[in-house]
Design a protein around this motif. Structure first.
Motif, PDB file in Angstrom:
ATOM      1  N   ASP A   1      44.370  52.715  34.531  1.00  0.00           N
ATOM      2  CA  ASP A   1      43.365  51.878  33.888  1.00  0.00           C
ATOM      3  C   ASP A   1      43.044  50.664  34.754  1.00  0.00           C
ATOM      4  N   ALA A   2      44.068  50.068  35.363  1.00  0.00           N
ATOM      5  CA  ALA A   2      43.837  48.939  36.266  1.00  0.00           C
ATOM      6  C   ALA A   2      42.946  49.363  37.428  1.00  0.00           C
ATOM      7  N   ALA A   3      43.226  50.531  38.000  1.00  0.00           N
ATOM      8  CA  ALA A   3      42.434  51.014  39.126  1.00  0.00           C
ATOM      9  C   ALA A   3      40.986  51.282  38.712  1.00  0.00           C
ATOM     10  N   SER A   4      40.789  51.803  37.509  1.00  0.00           N
ATOM     11  CA  SER A   4      39.427  52.077  37.040  1.00  0.00           C
ATOM     12  C   SER A   4      38.632  50.800  36.858  1.00  0.00           C
ATOM     13  N   ARG A   5      39.338  49.668  36.733  1.00  0.00           N
ATOM     14  CA  ARG A   5      38.683  48.367  36.570  1.00  0.00           C
ATOM     15  C   ARG A   5      38.652  47.586  37.881  1.00  0.00           C
ATOM     16  N   GLY A   6      38.947  48.280  38.974  1.00  0.00           N
ATOM     17  CA  GLY A   6      38.777  47.682  40.284  1.00  0.00           C
ATOM     18  C   GLY A   6      40.039  47.256  41.001  1.00  0.00           C
ATOM     19  N   ALA A   7      41.207  47.370  40.366  1.00  0.00           N
ATOM     20  CA  ALA A   7      42.456  46.953  41.017  1.00  0.00           C
ATOM     21  C   ALA A   7      42.819  47.911  42.142  1.00  0.00           C
ATOM     22  N   GLY A   8      43.377  47.371  43.215  1.00  0.00           N
ATOM     23  CA  GLY A   8      43.913  48.192  44.283  1.00  0.00           C
ATOM     24  C   GLY A   8      45.380  48.471  44.037  1.00  0.00           C
ATOM     25  N   ILE A   9      45.755  49.740  43.928  1.00  0.00           N
ATOM     26  CA  ILE A   9      47.140  50.132  43.659  1.00  0.00           C
ATOM     27  C   ILE A   9      47.704  50.739  44.932  1.00  0.00           C
ATOM     28  N   ARG A  10      48.670  50.077  45.539  1.00  0.00           N
ATOM     29  CA  ARG A  10      49.273  50.552  46.791  1.00  0.00           C
ATOM     30  C   ARG A  10      50.744  50.888  46.541  1.00  0.00           C
ATOM     31  N   THR A  11      51.044  52.181  46.413  1.00  0.00           N
ATOM     32  CA  THR A  11      52.439  52.594  46.296  1.00  0.00           C
ATOM     33  C   THR A  11      53.014  52.820  47.694  1.00  0.00           C
ATOM     34  N   ARG A  12      54.337  52.939  47.748  1.00  0.00           N
ATOM     35  CA  ARG A  12      55.036  53.078  49.031  1.00  0.00           C
ATOM     36  C   ARG A  12      54.600  51.993  50.027  1.00  0.00           C
ATOM     37  N   THR A  13      54.401  50.790  49.506  1.00  0.00           N
ATOM     38  CA  THR A  13      53.950  49.664  50.319  1.00  0.00           C
ATOM     39  C   THR A  13      54.797  48.454  49.955  1.00  0.00           C
ATOM     40  N   ARG A  14      55.810  48.206  50.732  1.00  0.00           N
ATOM     41  CA  ARG A  14      56.741  47.124  50.429  1.00  0.00           C
ATOM     42  C   ARG A  14      56.233  45.798  50.987  1.00  0.00           C
ATOM     43  N   CYS A  15      56.240  44.778  50.151  1.00  0.00           N
ATOM     44  CA  CYS A  15      55.892  43.429  50.597  1.00  0.00           C
ATOM     45  C   CYS A  15      57.148  42.792  51.182  1.00  0.00           C
ATOM     46  N   VAL A  16      57.140  42.544  52.488  1.00  0.00           N
ATOM     47  CA  VAL A  16      58.336  42.032  53.170  1.00  0.00           C
ATOM     48  C   VAL A  16      58.280  40.535  53.402  1.00  0.00           C
ATOM     49  N   ALA A  17      57.109  39.938  53.287  1.00  0.00           N
ATOM     50  CA  ALA A  17      57.001  38.485  53.489  1.00  0.00           C
ATOM     51  C   ALA A  17      55.835  37.953  52.681  1.00  0.00           C
ATOM     52  N   ALA A  18      56.040  36.811  52.063  1.00  0.00           N
ATOM     53  CA  ALA A  18      54.991  36.124  51.304  1.00  0.00           C
ATOM     54  C   ALA A  18      55.130  34.631  51.571  1.00  0.00           C
ATOM     55  N   ARG A  19      54.102  34.039  52.177  1.00  0.00           N
ATOM     56  CA  ARG A  19      54.152  32.628  52.551  1.00  0.00           C
ATOM     57  C   ARG A  19      52.848  31.944  52.127  1.00  0.00           C
ATOM     58  N   ARG A  20      52.957  30.666  51.802  1.00  0.00           N
ATOM     59  CA  ARG A  20      51.786  29.859  51.479  1.00  0.00           C
ATOM     60  C   ARG A  20      51.149  29.383  52.783  1.00  0.00           C
ATOM     61  N   VAL A  21      49.891  29.770  52.993  1.00  0.00           N
ATOM     62  CA  VAL A  21      49.173  29.406  54.215  1.00  0.00           C
ATOM     63  C   VAL A  21      47.764  28.956  53.834  1.00  0.00           C
ATOM     64  N   ASP A  22      47.432  27.692  54.133  1.00  0.00           N
ATOM     65  CA  ASP A  22      46.085  27.153  53.902  1.00  0.00           C
ATOM     66  C   ASP A  22      45.614  27.361  52.462  1.00  0.00           C
TER      67      ASP A  22
END
Length: 489
Positions: free
Chosen positions: A164-185
């Motif tokens: 349902d999220a995808a049908s409303r425009g969300a991007g669903i990426r499985t097998r995709t690990r987020c390894v870093a998240a930083r605040r930039v600008d």
């Protein structure tokens, strides 16, 4: 950098809370990205007791807000997804020497009236000497209670929210690990293990039992809330009783266990509550836990059940808020949302599948200051994919599909209804004979269904299909499973 424009919201974690938030946000007009390191519902969200319930035992711990919210959600979810959620009656045999009769009756009275019940029938007392539910019980259990909750296919609930999220425009990426998240600008800059890069205005950490690990390893900050990791294990055995009601059994240690009709020919037994340390991906049921569940069955059931009767077992780890209590079963199942920093990071702790939709609404309320034009709450009245039929209309739908696809066995059509609902014609299309569905794989699974699950539901392995998109792993032979694995390379 993948995409020139930043997403409004990036959600890390493809369990029930992550997909619920992604769906709610996408439906309110936000651009949404969801990153999941493995398969949807690959951990805790496919390892539940498969119940949509208020949590009768939570009344003992005075968690009235949680129970009220969960009770109200039963009928919301029943209407939204009648193909994967359906009413279930629970039989609670009275055990002398444990909770007194008056206490149980008072709790069930509150259970009946706290949540605004309209569809589900209320509590009644049982004479187990004459009621069919008493036939499977030992003769000393002569009386009890019967009340209502609901059953759910937990992993499919996750997948349908993602669809349902995808049908409303969300991007669903499985097998995709987020390894870093930083605040930039003034934005979140996200890096994935495969080298992808994304930006987002707001980050949601819905990684379940990895919530603290993600904060430490990817974000580089300590978790503000202490987490207690609690493992729940389950076993599946051949069908133990002929009726379609569930048993809830009290135990002398204060815990309870359920024996639930499962996949027509089996009984699901669980759960345990045991503190856990280590990687949640490695969680498995122990011999001690299995012996515990078998002992509970032995206390109540006439026929013996042994370890040799177990056909499947699974375990999941729940990240609960640590309140310093001595017993794992006393840790709250309520959820906590921690919001900090700018650009903001929202971390999700705890929760249960019953209240995921309300959790998502609460998350959106916390994030509204960053999205002043955010749309109004909407999910309470919306069906999930395949669920746009009356809550009690599954049999009518089965009959309609059986007339249209008469060459398919009734048992398979029934499974399609209980998995895909009104999406079944999308799967079957204009098929008019067995050969139109491709080669059979086993237990009613065909090439067409496998291809459809790959195309529409992010299935990427045999295990995704056999244990999350379905439970056909209980029915397929080893040779059939191996053939399906080879199909995925």
């Amino acid at each position: 950098m993948e995409g020139s424009q930043p997403f409004d919201l990036a959600v890390v974690g493809g369990g029930i809370n992550g997909v619920g938030i992604a769906r709610d946000a996408a439906g309110r007009g936000l651009s949404v990205l969801l990153l999941e390191q493995g398969d949807l519902a690959g951990a805790t969200s496919s390892a539940s007791t498969k119940l949509i319930h208020g949590g009768l035992r939570y009344l003992e711990h005075r968690e009235f807000r949680l129970v009220r919210e969960a009770l109200a959600e039963r009928e919301v979810l029943l209407r939204a997804a009648p193909h994967i959620v359906w009413p279930l009656r629970f039989v609670l045999p009275y055990h002398t020497g444990l909770r007194p009769w008056w206490m149980i009756r008072t709790g069930l009275f509150l259970y009946d009236y706290l949540g605004g019940r309209r569809i589900l029938p209320g509590t009644r007392t049982l004479d187990l000497r004459h009621d069919p539910a008493g036939a499977a019980l030992r003769p000393e259990f002569t009386s009890g209670f019967e009340y209502s909750d609901c059953w759910v296919d937990d992993a499919r609930m996750v997948v349908l929210n993602a669809r349902d999220a995808a049908s409303r425009g969300a991007g669903i990426r499985t097998r995709t690990r987020c390894v870093a998240a930083r605040r930039v600008d003034g934005l979140w800059s996200l890096q994935t293990g495969s080298g992808g890069a994304f930006r987002a205005r707001v980050l949601v950490n819905a990684t379940g039992p990895w919530v603290s690990t993600f904060l430490a390893d990817a974000v580089g900050q300590d978790a503000p809330t202490r987490v207690r990791m609690v493992k729940g294990s389950h076993i599946v055995v051949r069908r133990l009783f002929p009726h379609d009601r569930c048993y809830i059994f009290q135990n002398t240690d204060g815990r309870i266990a359920f024996a639930i009709p499962y996949e027509r020919d089996f009984t699901l037994v669980g759960t345990t509550d045991q503190d856990y340390s280590g990687d949640p991906a490695d969680a498995s049921s122990s011999a001690e836990e299995e012996a515990y569940l078998l002992s509970v069955l032995g206390t109540y059931l006439r026929a013996p059940v042994t370890a040799a009767d177990i056909v499947w077992r699974y375990a999941g780890v729940r990240p609960l808020r640590d309140e310093g209590l001595t017993k794992a079963q006393e840790a709250t199942r309520d959820y906590v949302l921690e919001l900090h920093g700018d650009p903001p990071l929202l971390s999700v702790y705890g929760g249960k599948i019953t209240t995921f939709r309300r959790l998502a609404e609460a998350a959106m309320a916390r994030l509204r200051p960053w999205f002043p034009r955010l749309g109004a709450p909407w999910t309470a009245q919306a069906s999930l994919p395949g669920g746009d039929f009356p809550w009690d209309g599954a049999e009518t739908l089965r009959q309609e599909l059986q007339r249209r696809y008469g060459f398919i066995p009734e048992e398979t059509i029934r499974r399609f209804v209980r998995s895909y609902g009104t999406l079944t014609p999308d799967l079957l299309g204009d098929a008019a004979r067995p050969g139109d569905l491709g080669a059979p794989i086993g237990a009613g699974l065909t090439e067409r269904e496998v291809d459809w699950l790959v195309r529409t539901e992010w299935a990427r392995s045999a295990e995704d299909i056999l244990w999350r998109r379905s439970k056909l792993g209980l029915r397929m032979t080893e040779a059939e499973v191996d053939a399906l694995r080879r199909r995925f390379g």
